[in-house]
Scaffold this active site. Structure first.
Site, PDB file in Angstrom:
ATOM      1  CG  ASP A 109       7.176   4.618  -9.699  1.00 23.59           C
ATOM      2  OD1 ASP A 109       8.286   4.127  -9.417  1.00 23.59           O
ATOM      3  OD2 ASP A 109       6.114   4.005  -9.538  1.00 23.59           O
TER       4      ASP A 109
ATOM      5  CE1 TYR B 267      13.918   4.776  -4.043  1.00 23.42           C
ATOM      6  CE2 TYR B 267      14.208   7.077  -3.446  1.00 23.42           C
ATOM      7  CZ  TYR B 267      14.718   5.899  -3.960  1.00 23.42           C
ATOM      8  OH  TYR B 267      16.019   5.848  -4.379  1.00 23.42           O
TER       9      TYR B 267
ATOM     10  CG  PHE C 282      17.827   7.284  -8.537  1.00 25.06           C
ATOM     11  CD1 PHE C 282      17.737   5.904  -8.459  1.00 25.06           C
ATOM     12  CD2 PHE C 282      17.785   7.884  -9.789  1.00 25.06           C
ATOM     13  CE1 PHE C 282      17.590   5.128  -9.604  1.00 25.06           C
ATOM     14  CE2 PHE C 282      17.650   7.122 -10.947  1.00 25.06           C
ATOM     15  CZ  PHE C 282      17.552   5.747 -10.858  1.00 25.06           C
TER      16      PHE C 282
ATOM     17  CG  HIS D 105      17.611   0.628 -12.533  1.00 22.20           C
ATOM     18  ND1 HIS D 105      17.684   0.517 -11.155  1.00 22.20           N
ATOM     19  CD2 HIS D 105      16.770   1.663 -12.786  1.00 22.20           C
ATOM     20  CE1 HIS D 105      16.919   1.437 -10.613  1.00 22.20           C
ATOM     21  NE2 HIS D 105      16.351   2.153 -11.564  1.00 22.20           N
TER      22      HIS D 105
END
Length: 227
Positions: free
Chosen positions: A66, A68, A79, A192
């Site tokens: 989702d 920031y 990202f 991740h």
């Protein structure tokens, strides 16, 4: 959801957006804003991933969770953050792997629009979040819409690369039959890039060179991963 749907994605998403779940999502977002809650990213940028990367141009899909949830960070690309905003830790680690993999020095900013314009779909699972509350818009209806986006890429005849960092992205891909059952695409899985998990196999996974080798072999052209 007031942002205008890009033309190339309309045949895929118009039926989804007319369904009850998407209408409930739109009503819920309007109610949240009317109640004074701050939602990121701001209106007009929530579909930036689709705006910058038309469906017919997609070569690579990178899935995030989702947006920031801090001020000025979210820009509609997973990202990524706008220039002038401090590069978040996960993106710092992505840049470290990029340098290790391709020898590209880390840029001084976090804007990944250059990737998106070359066909890298930087798609979060949820396209909005409440300020200061990570994951707050999960399960509200975005998943149906973003699943349809991923399925549309997977259904295309052109081979593409799906980069799945972490269990959340991998779980999303697993529930899309067009991708889970396809041998046409390259699917790259690793932990991740967050500081909590990057050392468990993200570093050294070489996703960028693998993606380019596959794209070139398929005649689709490599991505210039420099930003």
């Amino acid at each position: 959801m007031s942002d205008t749907l890009p033309q190339s994605w309309r045949p895929v998403l118009d039926p989804v957006l007319s369904a009850p779940e998407a209408r409930r999502l739109g009503g819920w977002l309007r109610a949240e804003e009317a109640a004074g809650r701050t939602i990121y990213p701001p209106r007009g940028t929530r579909l930036a991933a689709l705006d910058l990367t038309p469906l017919e141009d997609v070569k690579v899909v990178i899935l995030g969770q989702d947006p920031y949830h801090g001020p000025d960070q979210a820009m509609g690309l997973c990202f990524a953050v706008p220039e002038g905003v401090r590069v978040p830790p996960s993106l710092v680690n992505i840049y470290k792997e990029l340098e290790s993999d391709l020898g590209l020095p880390p840029p001084g900013h976090g804007d990944l629009s250059a990737w998106a314009r070359q066909g890298v779909l930087l798609l979060n699972n949820s396209l909005t979040v409440e300020a200061g509350r990570a994951g707050s818009h999960a399960g509200k209806g975005w998943e149906t819409i973003t699943d349809a986006c991923v399925a549309a890429v997977a259904a295309r005849a052109e081979p593409s690369v799906f980069i799945l960092w972490g269990s959340h992205a991998q779980g999303k891909a697993a529930r899309i039959p067009e991708l889970a059952q396809s041998n046409r695409h390259l699917v790259l899985r690793s932990p991740h890039p967050s500081p909590l998990s990057a050392h468990r196999g993200f570093f050294g996974s070489r996703p960028f060179s693998q993606a380019n080798a596959f794209l070139e072999a398929q005649g689709r052209g490599a991505i210039d991963w420099g930003v």
